[in-house]
Design an enzyme around this catalytic site. Structure first.
Site, mmCIF file in Angstrom:
data_model
loop_
_atom_site.group_PDB
_atom_site.id
_atom_site.type_symbol
_atom_site.label_atom_id
_atom_site.label_comp_id
_atom_site.label_asym_id
_atom_site.label_seq_id
_atom_site.Cartn_x
_atom_site.Cartn_y
_atom_site.Cartn_z
ATOM 1 N N GLY A 3 -105.948 23.680 -41.864
ATOM 2 C CA GLY A 3 -104.563 23.655 -42.339
ATOM 3 C C GLY A 3 -103.747 23.663 -41.275
ATOM 4 N N GLU A 42 -100.001 -3.748 -27.266
ATOM 5 C CA GLU A 42 -100.574 -4.794 -26.060
ATOM 6 C C GLU A 42 -101.701 -5.490 -26.917
ATOM 7 O OE1 GLU A 42 -99.596 -5.178 -23.071
ATOM 8 O OE2 GLU A 42 -98.424 -3.180 -22.859
#
Length: 390
Positions: free
Chosen positions: A345, A368
């Site tokens: 969590g 890119e």
């Protein structure tokens, strides 16, 4: 075959790591969440000469070899990937000017760019053209009598890193919109920030990649002297950009390794500290399987990035850099996800580093050149025999 960095590279990596651990890691989460621009970190990178990593020594730059270049982006991204973006677009543009600029352009801009006194980026992507650069709509019309000519530029660019600091900004334009194929009519102009009609219109909100700005730029009847045409010859813009993007893919591969390394570090540390059922969760086989796979993939990605960087130093390396960018970016994302799972969590909490690593890693498969497009680049390189496997 030597899988070790040489002595200079090891010392350089140690210097980078010391800087990142001292100046970047302690403030990254707080500054990112506050939307604070990292001015002090930028000043530190100036002091280290990092704005000159692709600038030749004769202009005051470091002129790093491609592997050392990769080390810069790996180490800085380990601390905060957004900071690496400030150097990434700048270094790519410097490389373009150094490789293809006229002597006058190099003399005018490279010394200031090497120190960071000037900064730059690169204007490629448009609202309707990203991967397909030949589809750009920004035009540059030549006007004026011989000896007093200028270009009139109209168009818009998107996702421009360093836009609010770039001076000049290399901008990909169509000097001959009717050319076929389209790349024959494409050129790069160096547009200075105070040119009338050139405007940075907004910062684009982002999931991650914070610390540096990504902006929209509009150009309305922007008059650019013909002396600002990169290389002084029209029609070479696409080739100029693509040659620089080879280094850009090494940059992204190395950034991905930095993200993945930090994910590994955070997961390993947390697993050794967090206890459940009376013992550290690193004692549980399920966690060990994740840690073992994570470490293996990170090291494989690192070797791939360094291999591609070394290939660049030996000549044209589209296939190698494409492979490295694909593999390393996907390792970064999976490493971030696995680190979040190890944290349970807490991995979903902004109080821990791993949620930022996840947000930053997603961009690596997009920037890119998207990974799917790069798979076709790799395939064509294999088919032509330019890249060999085995």
């Amino acid at each position: 075959m030597d899988f070790q960095l040489d002595e200079d590279q090891r010392e350089f990596k140690a210097l980078l790591r010391q800087f990142v651990d001292k100046e970047v890691v302690p403030v990254a989460r707080e500054w990112e969440q506050a939307g604070r621009y990292p001015t002090e970190i930028v000043d530190g990178m100036k002091d280290m000469g990092l704005f000159g990593i692709t600038v030749p020594e004769e202009y005051g730059g470091l002129d790093l070899d491609p592997v050392s270049f990769a080390l810069v982006f790996e180490e800085i991204s380990r601390g905060w990937m957004g900071i690496a973006g400030i150097l990434g677009s700048h270094s790519l543009a410097c490389r373009l000017i150094a490789m293809h600029g006229t002597q006058e352009q190099k003399d005018a801009y490279l010394p200031g760019l090497a120190t960071g006194e000037r900064r730059t980026g690169i204007g490629l992507t448009e609202p309707d053209a990203g991967t397909d650069l030949q589809g750009i709509r920004t035009t540059a019309r030549l006007e004026g009598p011989p000896g007093d000519q200028h270009y009139v530029v109209n168009g818009a660019k998107m996702w421009i890193t360093n836009a609010r600091h770039a001076d000049p900004l290399p901008v990909l334009v169509k000097t001959d919109p009717s050319a076929s194929p389209a790349h024959r009519g494409m050129s790069v102009l160096l547009i200075e920030a105070d040119t009338p009609g050139y405007e940075v219109t907004k910062d684009i909100p982002k999931l991650g990649y914070k610390g540096t700005e990504s902006c929209e730029i509009t150009m309305t009847d922007v008059r650019v002297p013909v002396s600002q045409l990169v290389g002084g010859v029209e029609g070479r813009g696409m080739q100029q950009v693509l040659s620089a993007l080879e280094w850009g893919r090494v940059n992204i591969a190395a950034r991905s390794v930095g993200i993945a390394q930090r994910a590994h570090d955070e997961a390993l540390s947390y697993a050794q500290q967090r206890k459940a059922f009376g013992k550290p969760i690193s004692d549980f086989q399920a966690i060990q399987l994740k840690l073992g796979e994570l470490g293996t993939q990170v090291q494989a990605a690192r070797l791939m990035a360094y291999w591609a960087a070394d290939a660049v130093s030996r000549g044209r390396a589209d296939g190698a850099t494409g492979m490295a960018k694909i593999f390393c970016s996907e390792v970064a994302l999976q490493a971030a996800i696995d680190a979040m799972k190890v944290h349970g969590g807490y991995g979903y909490s902004t109080e821990f580093e791993v949620e930022r690593l996840y947000r930053d890693s997603i961009l690596m498969s997009i920037g890119e050149g998207t990974n799917d497009v790069l798979r076709t680049v790799v395939a064509k390189s294999l088919i032509k025999g330019e890249t060999r496997v085995g």
